[in-house]
Design a protein around this motif. Sequence first.
Motif, PDB file in Angstrom:
ATOM      1  N   LEU A 110       0.825  -1.205   0.000  1.00 36.34           N
ATOM      2  CA  LEU A 110       0.000   0.000   0.000  1.00 36.34           C
ATOM      3  C   LEU A 110       0.865   1.264   0.000  1.00 36.34           C
ATOM      4  O   LEU A 110       0.588   2.220  -0.737  1.00 36.34           O
ATOM      5  CB  LEU A 110      -0.942   0.001   1.199  1.00 36.34           C
ATOM      6  CG  LEU A 110      -1.887   1.190   1.318  1.00 36.34           C
ATOM      7  CD1 LEU A 110      -2.773   1.318   0.081  1.00 36.34           C
ATOM      8  CD2 LEU A 110      -2.736   1.064   2.582  1.00 36.34           C
ATOM      9  N   GLN A 111       1.930   1.270   0.784  1.00 32.68           N
ATOM     10  CA  GLN A 111       2.835   2.429   0.807  1.00 32.68           C
ATOM     11  C   GLN A 111       3.439   2.662  -0.577  1.00 32.68           C
ATOM     12  O   GLN A 111       3.534   3.800  -1.042  1.00 32.68           O
ATOM     13  CB  GLN A 111       3.951   2.211   1.839  1.00 32.68           C
ATOM     14  CG  GLN A 111       3.467   2.273   3.251  1.00 32.68           C
ATOM     15  CD  GLN A 111       4.529   1.872   4.255  1.00 32.68           C
ATOM     16  OE1 GLN A 111       4.563   2.427   5.331  1.00 32.68           O
ATOM     17  NE2 GLN A 111       5.386   0.919   3.953  1.00 32.68           N
ATOM     18  N   ASP A 112       3.851   1.582  -1.232  1.00 29.73           N
ATOM     19  CA  ASP A 112       4.413   1.698  -2.582  1.00 29.73           C
ATOM     20  C   ASP A 112       3.376   2.232  -3.568  1.00 29.73           C
ATOM     21  O   ASP A 112       3.681   3.082  -4.405  1.00 29.73           O
ATOM     22  CB  ASP A 112       4.948   0.348  -3.066  1.00 29.73           C
ATOM     23  CG  ASP A 112       6.217  -0.081  -2.337  1.00 29.73           C
ATOM     24  OD1 ASP A 112       6.898   0.793  -1.772  1.00 29.73           O
ATOM     25  OD2 ASP A 112       6.499  -1.291  -2.338  1.00 29.73           O
ATOM     26  N   GLU A 113       2.146   1.733  -3.461  1.00 29.25           N
ATOM     27  CA  GLU A 113       1.079   2.192  -4.357  1.00 29.25           C
ATOM     28  C   GLU A 113       0.794   3.678  -4.167  1.00 29.25           C
ATOM     29  O   GLU A 113       0.632   4.410  -5.142  1.00 29.25           O
ATOM     30  CB  GLU A 113      -0.203   1.381  -4.122  1.00 29.25           C
ATOM     31  CG  GLU A 113      -0.126  -0.042  -4.609  1.00 29.25           C
ATOM     32  CD  GLU A 113      -1.334  -0.873  -4.213  1.00 29.25           C
ATOM     33  OE1 GLU A 113      -2.323  -0.318  -3.657  1.00 29.25           O
ATOM     34  OE2 GLU A 113      -1.300  -2.099  -4.450  1.00 29.25           O
ATOM     35  N   VAL A 114       0.720   4.120  -2.920  1.00 30.41           N
ATOM     36  CA  VAL A 114       0.471   5.537  -2.635  1.00 30.41           C
ATOM     37  C   VAL A 114       1.604   6.390  -3.204  1.00 30.41           C
ATOM     38  O   VAL A 114       1.368   7.407  -3.866  1.00 30.41           O
ATOM     39  CB  VAL A 114       0.314   5.784  -1.116  1.00 30.41           C
ATOM     40  CG1 VAL A 114       0.336   7.268  -0.782  1.00 30.41           C
ATOM     41  CG2 VAL A 114      -0.971   5.135  -0.597  1.00 30.41           C
ATOM     42  N   LEU A 157       9.307   8.484  -5.157  1.00 31.39           N
ATOM     43  CA  LEU A 157      10.185   7.334  -4.974  1.00 31.39           C
ATOM     44  C   LEU A 157      10.581   7.250  -3.506  1.00 31.39           C
ATOM     45  O   LEU A 157      11.242   8.153  -2.979  1.00 31.39           O
ATOM     46  CB  LEU A 157      11.439   7.459  -5.844  1.00 31.39           C
ATOM     47  CG  LEU A 157      12.500   6.378  -5.647  1.00 31.39           C
ATOM     48  CD1 LEU A 157      11.945   5.009  -6.057  1.00 31.39           C
ATOM     49  CD2 LEU A 157      13.747   6.712  -6.435  1.00 31.39           C
ATOM     50  N   ILE A 158      10.183   6.172  -2.842  1.00 29.58           N
ATOM     51  CA  ILE A 158      10.525   5.981  -1.431  1.00 29.58           C
ATOM     52  C   ILE A 158      11.971   5.505  -1.333  1.00 29.58           C
ATOM     53  O   ILE A 158      12.356   4.537  -1.972  1.00 29.58           O
ATOM     54  CB  ILE A 158       9.594   4.934  -0.774  1.00 29.58           C
ATOM     55  CG1 ILE A 158       8.145   5.398  -0.812  1.00 29.58           C
ATOM     56  CG2 ILE A 158      10.043   4.658   0.665  1.00 29.58           C
ATOM     57  CD1 ILE A 158       7.157   4.342  -0.328  1.00 29.58           C
ATOM     58  N   GLU A 159      12.763   6.196  -0.535  1.00 33.47           N
ATOM     59  CA  GLU A 159      14.137   5.768  -0.281  1.00 33.47           C
ATOM     60  C   GLU A 159      14.229   4.992   1.024  1.00 33.47           C
ATOM     61  O   GLU A 159      15.014   4.074   1.157  1.00 33.47           O
ATOM     62  CB  GLU A 159      15.067   6.974  -0.246  1.00 33.47           C
ATOM     63  CG  GLU A 159      15.179   7.649  -1.610  1.00 33.47           C
ATOM     64  CD  GLU A 159      16.067   8.875  -1.590  1.00 33.47           C
ATOM     65  OE1 GLU A 159      16.411   9.382  -0.487  1.00 33.47           O
ATOM     66  OE2 GLU A 159      16.418   9.338  -2.674  1.00 33.47           O
ATOM     67  N   ARG A 160      13.443   5.395   2.001  1.00 32.77           N
ATOM     68  CA  ARG A 160      13.370   4.692   3.278  1.00 32.77           C
ATOM     69  C   ARG A 160      12.113   5.170   3.991  1.00 32.77           C
ATOM     70  O   ARG A 160      11.558   6.214   3.667  1.00 32.77           O
ATOM     71  CB  ARG A 160      14.605   4.932   4.139  1.00 32.77           C
ATOM     72  CG  ARG A 160      14.773   6.352   4.617  1.00 32.77           C
ATOM     73  CD  ARG A 160      16.056   6.512   5.446  1.00 32.77           C
ATOM     74  NE  ARG A 160      16.148   7.817   6.017  1.00 32.77           N
ATOM     75  CZ  ARG A 160      16.515   8.914   5.361  1.00 32.77           C
ATOM     76  NH1 ARG A 160      16.839   8.846   4.086  1.00 32.77           N
ATOM     77  NH2 ARG A 160      16.575  10.075   5.976  1.00 32.77           N
ATOM     78  N   HIS A 161      11.673   4.394   4.958  1.00 40.01           N
ATOM     79  CA  HIS A 161      10.524   4.813   5.762  1.00 40.01           C
ATOM     80  C   HIS A 161      10.530   4.086   7.090  1.00 40.01           C
ATOM     81  O   HIS A 161      11.223   3.083   7.269  1.00 40.01           O
ATOM     82  CB  HIS A 161       9.212   4.562   5.017  1.00 40.01           C
ATOM     83  CG  HIS A 161       8.787   3.133   5.025  1.00 40.01           C
ATOM     84  ND1 HIS A 161       9.257   2.211   4.131  1.00 40.01           N
ATOM     85  CD2 HIS A 161       7.955   2.464   5.850  1.00 40.01           C
ATOM     86  CE1 HIS A 161       8.716   1.037   4.397  1.00 40.01           C
ATOM     87  NE2 HIS A 161       7.924   1.151   5.440  1.00 40.01           N
TER      88      HIS A 161
END
Length: 143
Positions: A115-119, A126-130
Amino acid sequence: MKRAKKKIFADFIAQRGLKTTKQRDIILDSFLSSDRHLSIEDLYLKLRAKHPNIGYATVYRTLKLFAEAGLAREMQFGDGQTRYEHVGEGEHHDHLVCTRCGHIEEFENETIEKLQDEVANSRGFLIERHRLELYGLCSGCRK
């Protein structure tokens, strides 16, 4: 895995021109054998009984070195205390944090990750870290 992490730390120490010491080895063994998120004080108290010659400042400096070497991650859970957790290659997990007793539980959930990737993708991000931390009451405190 423990042997590999010890090698990583030994290489890191050598690259920094620092010495490998018995105290650092003891602290590393104790840290790696723990399955908890340890504060400096937690680790110091764990070591003090068997190794009274290891001081608080040594534990503090050594944990900082573990973080710099990529073996530990500093975590803040809103109580003003820095805790350290192991860093595993390619490993990711999130945390449930009890606001009453301070219990910290790690969890993994593929649905949340997806879900985080889809959002992020839907917004061109582009998510690098979370980090995901959920705060509330553990089952023990709810009783």
